[in-house]
Design a protein around this motif. Sequence first.
Motif, short mmCIF file in Angstrom:
data_model
loop_
_atom_site.label_atom_id
_atom_site.label_comp_id
_atom_site.label_asym_id
_atom_site.label_seq_id
_atom_site.Cartn_x
_atom_site.Cartn_y
_atom_site.Cartn_z
N THR A 30 0.83 -1.21 0.00
CA THR A 30 0.00 0.00 0.00
C THR A 30 0.86 1.26 0.00
O THR A 30 0.56 2.24 -0.69
CB THR A 30 -0.93 0.01 1.22
N HIS A 107 -3.05 5.42 5.79
CA HIS A 107 -3.63 4.08 5.66
C HIS A 107 -3.15 3.25 6.85
O HIS A 107 -1.98 3.32 7.24
CB HIS A 107 -3.18 3.42 4.35
N GLY A 137 -7.47 5.13 4.70
CA GLY A 137 -7.64 3.73 4.33
C GLY A 137 -7.42 2.80 5.52
O GLY A 137 -6.68 3.14 6.45
#
Length: 310
Positions: A30, A107, A137
Amino acid sequence: MNKQRRVIALGFFDGVHLGHGALLRRVKETADRLGAVPSAFTFDRSPTAALTGQDIPLLSTVEDRTSLMAQLYGIQEMVVAPFHTMQRMDWEEFISNYLVGELGVVHVVAGHDFHFGYMGKGNPERLKARCQALGVGCDIIPKVELSGITVSSTYIRTLIAQGEMERAVEFLGHPFRLTRQVAHGKRLGSALGFPTVNLRIPEGLIVPAFGVYATRIWVLPDYPDHQPCIPGEGPCLAVTNVGVRPTVKDSDGRVTVEGFILDFHGDLYGRTVRMEFYKYLRGERKFPSMEDLAQEVRRNAEETRAYFGG
């Protein structure tokens, strides 16, 4: 802490086992996609031990956790927070003010059983909902199983305490390691014809089952960004005894970790080494004489060479 975009894994990560690896891989993937720093958040002490008052030995020091995450999963930054402060923080404050406001997290990745904040009121469901409200996220990673057994620090701790090192390696995804500065010993290795490294197990770290292990030793370089190795040779093989050395007459009964290094000549006193444990060869026992002990160590040396294919 300077403000930058971070993707962060939340947990204690003791041992950095395969279950933790599932979180850390997601963080790296990510972070690469978002152009952020792959990071991990951990505590300075075991939350379970702090909350229950139990004496729970650790599988890894903070330093080893940090190096394992970097080497195996590409985590660039470890944030170590004092548990006593974090446990008093409201769960929403932890997410909004600390993770997002202070650390710049874009995130979050957590395990299915992660709890946080005052009285453990923060849970995966609340984490995910709050992150969504903040535009952050969030991934919740399910438990990881191997051969039908949930990968956990508790299970791996039991394996190491029983000397089941090969199975522990399977669940960790890497060998159990001890990184310490070489201390003065009783020069037992010189008497047996092997150079030795004597390491002291830090307080709070798990002590493997007493016995003899096939291990590998890396001498860490002066500059931490260099690949750790013995110059020109790479890692050395070693026969390592964990225990109280009952054959030695002046043994003081203190637990020691003593590695008899194969095919190496030199003095490593004062150097920092990383010892990796792979296989339990035999239990610790008292021999009739030092000559008998030396003969057994030579036999264990051949077992070690055969194990590593050398």
